[in-house]
Motif scaffolding. Structure first.
Motif, PDB file in Angstrom:
ATOM      1  N   GLU A 112     -59.906 -12.813  34.043  1.00  0.00           N
ATOM      2  CA  GLU A 112     -61.073 -13.434  33.423  1.00  0.00           C
ATOM      3  C   GLU A 112     -60.680 -13.898  32.022  1.00  0.00           C
ATOM      4  OE1 GLU A 112     -64.823 -11.404  33.745  1.00  0.00           O
ATOM      5  OE2 GLU A 112     -64.266 -10.451  35.639  1.00  0.00           O
TER       6      GLU A 112
ATOM      7  N   TRP B  22     -69.663 -20.523  47.540  1.00  0.00           N
ATOM      8  CA  TRP B  22     -69.293 -20.322  46.129  1.00  0.00           C
ATOM      9  C   TRP B  22     -70.132 -21.234  45.223  1.00  0.00           C
ATOM     10  CZ3 TRP B  22     -67.688 -16.636  43.328  1.00  0.00           C
ATOM     11  CH2 TRP B  22     -67.069 -16.828  42.081  1.00  0.00           C
ATOM     12  N   GLN B  26     -72.507 -20.042  42.207  1.00  0.00           N
ATOM     13  CA  GLN B  26     -72.545 -20.624  40.857  1.00  0.00           C
ATOM     14  C   GLN B  26     -73.980 -20.948  40.454  1.00  0.00           C
ATOM     15  OE1 GLN B  26     -70.057 -20.810  38.660  1.00  0.00           O
ATOM     16  NE2 GLN B  26     -68.828 -19.755  40.192  1.00  0.00           N
ATOM     17  N   MET B  70     -63.039 -25.788  40.808  1.00  0.00           N
ATOM     18  CA  MET B  70     -63.026 -24.384  41.213  1.00  0.00           C
ATOM     19  C   MET B  70     -62.395 -24.337  42.598  1.00  0.00           C
ATOM     20  SD  MET B  70     -66.821 -23.091  40.089  1.00  0.00           S
ATOM     21  CE  MET B  70     -67.233 -22.866  38.350  1.00  0.00           C
ATOM     22  N   SER B  91     -61.749 -21.708  38.004  1.00  0.00           N
ATOM     23  CA  SER B  91     -61.716 -20.433  38.723  1.00  0.00           C
ATOM     24  C   SER B  91     -61.012 -20.580  40.062  1.00  0.00           C
ATOM     25  CB  SER B  91     -63.136 -19.896  38.946  1.00  0.00           C
ATOM     26  OG  SER B  91     -63.837 -20.717  39.861  1.00  0.00           O
ATOM     27  N   LEU B 107     -58.145 -18.229  32.866  1.00  0.00           N
ATOM     28  CA  LEU B 107     -59.183 -18.653  33.807  1.00  0.00           C
ATOM     29  C   LEU B 107     -59.711 -17.450  34.566  1.00  0.00           C
ATOM     30  CD1 LEU B 107     -57.565 -20.202  36.994  1.00  0.00           C
ATOM     31  CD2 LEU B 107     -56.330 -18.800  35.338  1.00  0.00           C
ATOM     32  N   PHE B 108     -60.703 -17.693  35.398  1.00  0.00           N
ATOM     33  CA  PHE B 108     -61.264 -16.641  36.247  1.00  0.00           C
ATOM     34  C   PHE B 108     -60.545 -16.666  37.584  1.00  0.00           C
ATOM     35  CE2 PHE B 108     -63.976 -14.957  39.468  1.00  0.00           C
ATOM     36  CZ  PHE B 108     -64.639 -13.901  38.875  1.00  0.00           C
ATOM     37  N   ILE B 109     -59.999 -15.535  38.005  1.00  0.00           N
ATOM     38  CA  ILE B 109     -59.405 -15.430  39.341  1.00  0.00           C
ATOM     39  C   ILE B 109     -59.918 -14.166  40.001  1.00  0.00           C
ATOM     40  CG2 ILE B 109     -57.308 -15.299  40.744  1.00  0.00           C
ATOM     41  CD1 ILE B 109     -55.740 -16.470  38.480  1.00  0.00           C
ATOM     42  N   ARG B 110     -60.320 -14.306  41.233  1.00  0.00           N
ATOM     43  CA  ARG B 110     -60.656 -13.144  42.029  1.00  0.00           C
ATOM     44  C   ARG B 110     -59.891 -13.303  43.341  1.00  0.00           C
ATOM     45  NH1 ARG B 110     -65.167  -9.389  41.565  1.00  0.00           N
ATOM     46  NH2 ARG B 110     -64.852  -8.011  43.320  1.00  0.00           N
TER      47      ARG B 110
END
Lengths: 308, 308
Positions: A112, B22, B26, B70, B91, B107-110
């Motif tokens: 994040e 997704w 958002q 994204m 992301s 950045l956002f990574i999941r």
């Protein structure tokens, strides 16, 4: 074989404490065969934090020797353990950009764009209902204070503004008092060799095919740096020649006034001037007004200048 | 500019539906300026899912034109939008290995090593207390059924075993009945051109410096593939020559018996034999008993064989 958990080379307080808090997270998840280690010894600031909260420094390793690894606070290969290619990367928790990162198999990643790696780990403790002891809170707090310069760096997000007071409360310390004492503990230049100053917190970046080394040192008075400038420049030159850096930039950051000065050796000093819109002065110093964050205020403009 | 959300090229059901679920995530987060798009049209299986649940197929794009993006269900550049380098990746939610992935900023990574991208998105809805409508549940369900072959692929994890029955309930369908009908809808070879069969679900991988293309097609009877083998092999050859693939492997998967047969064109057929411990037979078919997952059972051994 025990899974090794570690932050980046030349570990700062967030790198060291994230490894400890993520190892505890694993244990609370039922994964007990893990060990928090480090790719270097704690710096003075980190020592202050570990000593204050009676925490042993993680064992230092220079190779993973094929053990599974969990990365915290970094992902890029050149900032990681030297023999990483022989290990399986099980998980990554990080708040940096991603580069030089490749795996053979799917893995767990939680990244994040927040102020510290510990901020993300804190969220995950909460999501999982895990216990945050006073010691774990103190370590998370120390990592987040270090990375956000006590909430003053532009890398600070609302998440740190929300959780630092809470962590300070659990840890039983006054946020401002402890934070300033910890940051100041890292600024004792008298205790640092020239090499400690230039290399102690340095990271390498690939920028347009060039190896750019960027170190950072926190001070309470930039005059302390200027008084040792010739010796520091000799160290920048010697390390560049020894390690093949194309450019070595040292960012000396005044943590009280949130300003920095750049000293540099190597090719591409024009790139530095272009990146920051200033000129090296007669004393060969580049003023970096308002700059305190390598990640947010130094790497991106410099990368852009090198790739232009 | 609207942020674009999309899965990989040659989208499968998980790639298409993840983009939609997704995007809804958002919106529930308050981020309304997003659009689920796709890097290709839905295949027959995906069409069945979208039609069943009265959902419009996402708009197909071939460039992001500098919009923020994204990524869902992929991260590798060569599987993504062609002009990705001009976009900021905001992301990534993914369940694949990481490679050919680099960003300039945090950045956002999941990412989690689970059976479908929608499984991760489902978890995040739950963590955030977001509403899962019957339609969203149906789309998540369809993506997860597709990627796990209705819980029969070795990529299946406890997470899918737990959530699929729950999603089927919210969606108001019988899991086994809907799942088998959806999978069968994707196996109608009569409706597919030779190119649909070879390229319809294909992905490129860099293996030891070679470009290896791997396609997969689901069938209920492998004889349907054998009946068209000469034409399929001509398509593998033509696409390899047109696009410069060093090796093109088509994995034809019998979804009822969980077996596959490989057909291939190019150099490195010995690598295929080494990877899977078998030989191409007199009809130039490579038996792949028990193989149903490209990600888990095809890519890793082949990568190893190419890098040996």
């Amino acid at each position: 074989m025990t899974t090794l958990i570690f932050g980046h080379q030349n570990p700062d307080t967030d790198a060291i404490t994230s490894a400890i808090t993520w190892a505890e997270f694993q244990r609370q998840s039922g994964n007990t065969d893990v060990e928090a280690v480090a790719l270097g010894t704690p710096n003075d600031e980190t020592k202050f934090a570990l000593d204050t909260f009676k925490t042993q420094a993680p064992r230092v390793i220079d190779a993973a020797n094929g053990a599974d690894v969990m990365l915290v606070d970094h992902n890029e290969a050149q900032q990681s353990v030297a023999d990483r290619k022989d290990s399986t990367i099980v998980s990554v928790v990080d708040h940096h950009r991603f580069a030089n990162f490749e795996t053979a198999a799917p893995l767990f990643i939680r990244a994040e764009p927040v102020g510290s790696c510990n901020s993300i780990i804190y969220k995950m403790y909460k999501e999982n209902g895990f216990e945050i002891t006073p010691q774990i809170a103190a370590l998370m707090l120390s990592g987040a204070i270090s990375d956000t310069l006590l909430l003053k760096s532009p890398t600070t997000t609302d998440l740190e503004r929300e959780i630092l007071p809470e962590l300070a409360k659990i840890a039983g310390v006054d946020l401002q008092e402890y934070g300033l004492n910890m940051l100041k503990a890292g600024t004792n230049l008298a205790a640092k060799s020239d090499l400690d100053i230039t290399e102690g917190d340095a990271k390498s970046f690939d920028m347009g095919g060039k190896t750019v080394r960027i170190g950072q040192v926190n001070v309470v008075d930039l005059e302390e740096i200027y008084a040792r400038q010739a010796d520091i420049e000799a160290s920048l030159k010697a390390e560049s020649e020894r390690n093949g850096y194309d450019l070595f930039l040292l960012v000396a950051t005044d943590i009280l006034n949130s300003n920095s000065t750049g000293l540099a050796f190597g090719e591409g000093k024009d790139k530095l001037e272009a990146a920051f819109g200033g000129k090296f002065d007669a004393d060969d110093r580049l003023a970096l007004p308002g700059v305190v964050s390598r990640k947010k205020q130094v790497v991106p403009p410099l990368q852009k200048a090198f790739e232009a």
